[in-house]
Design a protein around this motif. Structure first.
Motif, mmCIF file in Angstrom:
data_model
loop_
_atom_site.group_PDB
_atom_site.id
_atom_site.type_symbol
_atom_site.label_atom_id
_atom_site.label_comp_id
_atom_site.label_asym_id
_atom_site.label_seq_id
_atom_site.Cartn_x
_atom_site.Cartn_y
_atom_site.Cartn_z
ATOM 1 N N ALA A 17 0.826 -1.207 0.000
ATOM 2 C CA ALA A 17 0.000 0.000 0.000
ATOM 3 C C ALA A 17 0.862 1.259 0.000
ATOM 4 O O ALA A 17 0.588 2.221 -0.739
ATOM 5 N N VAL A 18 1.915 1.258 0.820
ATOM 6 C CA VAL A 18 2.813 2.417 0.870
ATOM 7 C C VAL A 18 3.536 2.589 -0.456
ATOM 8 O O VAL A 18 3.713 3.717 -0.941
ATOM 9 N N LEU A 19 3.955 1.485 -1.069
ATOM 10 C CA LEU A 19 4.647 1.565 -2.358
ATOM 11 C C LEU A 19 3.749 2.182 -3.426
ATOM 12 O O LEU A 19 4.176 3.059 -4.197
ATOM 13 N N VAL A 20 2.503 1.748 -3.479
ATOM 14 C CA VAL A 20 1.563 2.302 -4.461
ATOM 15 C C VAL A 20 1.355 3.795 -4.208
ATOM 16 O O VAL A 20 1.398 4.622 -5.137
ATOM 17 N N LEU A 21 1.129 4.162 -2.939
ATOM 18 C CA LEU A 21 0.873 5.556 -2.601
ATOM 19 C C LEU A 21 2.068 6.451 -2.947
ATOM 20 O O LEU A 21 1.906 7.521 -3.553
ATOM 21 N N GLU A 22 3.271 6.007 -2.571
ATOM 22 C CA GLU A 22 4.444 6.840 -2.820
ATOM 23 C C GLU A 22 4.799 6.888 -4.305
ATOM 24 O O GLU A 22 5.340 7.895 -4.783
ATOM 25 N N THR A 23 4.503 5.819 -5.041
ATOM 26 C CA THR A 23 4.722 5.857 -6.496
ATOM 27 C C THR A 23 3.821 6.895 -7.147
ATOM 28 O O THR A 23 4.261 7.682 -8.005
ATOM 29 N N LEU A 24 2.571 6.923 -6.732
ATOM 30 C CA LEU A 24 1.646 7.924 -7.252
ATOM 31 C C LEU A 24 2.060 9.335 -6.824
ATOM 32 O O LEU A 24 1.942 10.290 -7.600
ATOM 33 N N THR A 25 2.530 9.463 -5.575
ATOM 34 C CA THR A 25 2.987 10.770 -5.097
ATOM 35 C C THR A 25 4.176 11.264 -5.912
ATOM 36 O O THR A 25 4.213 12.416 -6.369
ATOM 37 N N TYR A 26 5.153 10.392 -6.089
ATOM 38 C CA TYR A 26 6.357 10.753 -6.846
ATOM 39 C C TYR A 26 5.998 11.116 -8.289
ATOM 40 O O TYR A 26 6.449 12.136 -8.821
ATOM 41 N N ALA A 33 5.240 19.388 -11.771
ATOM 42 C CA ALA A 33 6.245 20.371 -11.366
ATOM 43 C C ALA A 33 6.404 21.430 -12.455
ATOM 44 O O ALA A 33 6.622 21.110 -13.627
ATOM 45 N N SER A 34 6.280 22.695 -12.065
ATOM 46 C CA SER A 34 6.376 23.784 -13.035
ATOM 47 C C SER A 34 7.406 24.836 -12.656
ATOM 48 O O SER A 34 7.757 25.667 -13.484
ATOM 49 N N LEU A 35 7.885 24.806 -11.411
ATOM 50 C CA LEU A 35 8.862 25.784 -10.950
ATOM 51 C C LEU A 35 10.119 25.070 -10.490
ATOM 52 O O LEU A 35 10.066 23.906 -10.071
ATOM 53 N N PRO A 36 11.270 25.732 -10.550
ATOM 54 C CA PRO A 36 12.505 25.111 -10.052
ATOM 55 C C PRO A 36 12.364 24.731 -8.574
ATOM 56 O O PRO A 36 11.898 25.527 -7.761
ATOM 57 N N GLY A 37 12.744 23.526 -8.260
ATOM 58 C CA GLY A 37 12.617 23.042 -6.890
ATOM 59 C C GLY A 37 11.358 22.260 -6.623
ATOM 60 O O GLY A 37 11.186 21.682 -5.545
ATOM 61 N N ASP A 38 10.432 22.227 -7.578
ATOM 62 C CA ASP A 38 9.202 21.454 -7.401
ATOM 63 C C ASP A 38 9.443 19.953 -7.507
ATOM 64 O O ASP A 38 8.668 19.149 -6.969
ATOM 65 N N GLU A 39 10.505 19.559 -8.229
ATOM 66 C CA GLU A 39 10.732 18.143 -8.463
ATOM 67 C C GLU A 39 11.093 17.419 -7.158
ATOM 68 O O GLU A 39 11.627 18.006 -6.219
ATOM 69 N N VAL A 40 10.775 16.123 -7.121
ATOM 70 C CA VAL A 40 11.078 15.266 -5.970
ATOM 71 C C VAL A 40 11.945 14.109 -6.449
ATOM 72 O O VAL A 40 11.647 13.486 -7.476
ATOM 73 N N SER A 41 13.007 13.824 -5.732
ATOM 74 C CA SER A 41 13.894 12.726 -6.104
ATOM 75 C C SER A 41 13.354 11.402 -5.596
ATOM 76 O O SER A 41 12.499 11.358 -4.694
ATOM 77 N N LEU A 42 13.886 10.320 -6.164
ATOM 78 C CA LEU A 42 13.503 8.992 -5.682
ATOM 79 C C LEU A 42 13.910 8.790 -4.225
ATOM 80 O O LEU A 42 13.201 8.125 -3.460
ATOM 81 N N ALA A 43 15.060 9.363 -3.847
ATOM 82 C CA ALA A 43 15.508 9.248 -2.460
ATOM 83 C C ALA A 43 14.525 9.914 -1.507
ATOM 84 O O ALA A 43 14.210 9.380 -0.435
ATOM 85 N N ALA A 44 14.013 11.085 -1.898
ATOM 86 C CA ALA A 44 13.044 11.774 -1.050
ATOM 87 C C ALA A 44 11.743 10.987 -0.952
ATOM 88 O O ALA A 44 11.148 10.871 0.122
ATOM 89 N N ALA A 45 11.293 10.433 -2.078
ATOM 90 C CA ALA A 45 10.078 9.616 -2.054
ATOM 91 C C ALA A 45 10.280 8.374 -1.195
ATOM 92 O O ALA A 45 9.384 7.962 -0.457
ATOM 93 N N GLY A 46 11.477 7.767 -1.267
ATOM 94 C CA GLY A 46 11.765 6.610 -0.425
ATOM 95 C C GLY A 46 11.803 6.965 1.041
ATOM 96 O O GLY A 46 11.325 6.201 1.893
ATOM 97 N N GLY A 47 12.378 8.126 1.375
ATOM 98 C CA GLY A 47 12.388 8.561 2.769
ATOM 99 C C GLY A 47 11.000 8.829 3.301
ATOM 100 O O GLY A 47 10.682 8.497 4.452
ATOM 101 N N GLN A 48 10.145 9.395 2.464
ATOM 102 C CA GLN A 48 8.756 9.616 2.855
ATOM 103 C C GLN A 48 8.029 8.287 3.049
ATOM 104 O O GLN A 48 7.232 8.133 3.980
ATOM 105 N N ALA A 49 8.323 7.323 2.203
ATOM 106 C CA ALA A 49 7.692 6.006 2.327
ATOM 107 C C ALA A 49 8.108 5.330 3.623
ATOM 108 O O ALA A 49 7.286 4.681 4.292
ATOM 109 N N ALA A 50 9.390 5.464 3.995
ATOM 110 C CA ALA A 50 9.862 4.865 5.245
ATOM 111 C C ALA A 50 9.148 5.481 6.440
ATOM 112 O O ALA A 50 8.737 4.769 7.376
#
Length: 237
Positions: A17-26, A33-50
């Protein structure tokens, strides 16, 4: 074996469930993302999932420990109370003095500095909470084994039988639901007490935000939301 299988099945389901949610979030954040800094890295998505995995698991692990003693309903009530109170305390401790003493016990407050999507990391708090959850799950396996599967003659942990609950269908149903009802009642009473004792501070904070006051007066034109009594009436309603 049964208890371990229950734990592993739940961990697998929660992980999926967390994997599905964070994949959709990422995907959605980066796609929009339309402005500089809006992008999210895989590492950040993984940290949020943890963070999401361990915080969702914490109240369930506590419920798993007490379920062999309190029963399914009582364990559900305790786990939900910890989840709800942990959120309320962590969210409003800064404006409600009554919550300050409880703030240190909130697992959500413990991990408040771990926000990878915002560029903030606090892995020690995640590790500490994961350790606590692991201990609770291990204790739950041991409690399950000793309460439900070991014969009474072994002398291990037992709960005295109450013969009253087997004298008819009504008393049996009452006995099955009484622990959960008492726990839910205690939790609601505690919540009501905390809200009542902090009502003055809430009213003071609300009065400092004119937009909130205007919105609430549009929704509830007859409520005196800037008085303690009016606020409590609206809150409990």
């Amino acid at each position: 074996r049964l208890a371990i299988q229950k734990v592993l099945a739940f961990l697998a389901a929660l992980g999926l469930a967390v994997l599905v949610l964070e994949t959709l979030t990422y995907g959605s954040i980066n796609a929009l993302a339309s402005l500089p800094g809006d992008e999210v890295s895989l590492a950040a998505a993984g940290g949020q999932a943890a963070w999401l995995f361990v915080t969702v698991l914490a109240p369930g692990a506590l419920a798993f420990v007490v379920a062999p003693i309190l029963g399914r309903g009582g364990a559900l009530a305790l786990g939900a109370s910890v989840l709800f109170l942990g959120f309320v305390v962590a969210s409003y401790a800064d404006i409600v003095p009554a919550f300050e003493a409880l703030k240190q016990f909130s697992y959500l407050d413990l991990t408040a500095d771990h926000r990878p999507l915002a560029g903030r990391w606090d892995w020690p708090s995640i590790g500490l909470l994961a350790l606590v959850v692991s201990v609770l799950l291990a204790a739950g396996v041991a409690a399950f084994e000793r309460r439900d599967l070991v014969p009474p003659s072994s002398g291990r942990l037992q709960i005295p039988a109450i013969r009253l609950w087997v004298r008819g269908l009504f008393l049996r149903g009452l006995g099955e639901r009484l622990p959960a009802a008492l726990l839910w009642g205690f939790g609601l009473g505690l919540y009501g007490l905390l809200i009542a004792t902090s009502a003055d501070e809430f009213v003071t904070q609300i009065a400092q935000i004119p937009q909130i006051v205007a919105m609430m007066r549009q929704l509830f034109p007859d409520a005196d939301i800037l008085s303690t009594g009016g606020f409590l009436q609206l809150a409990f309603f």
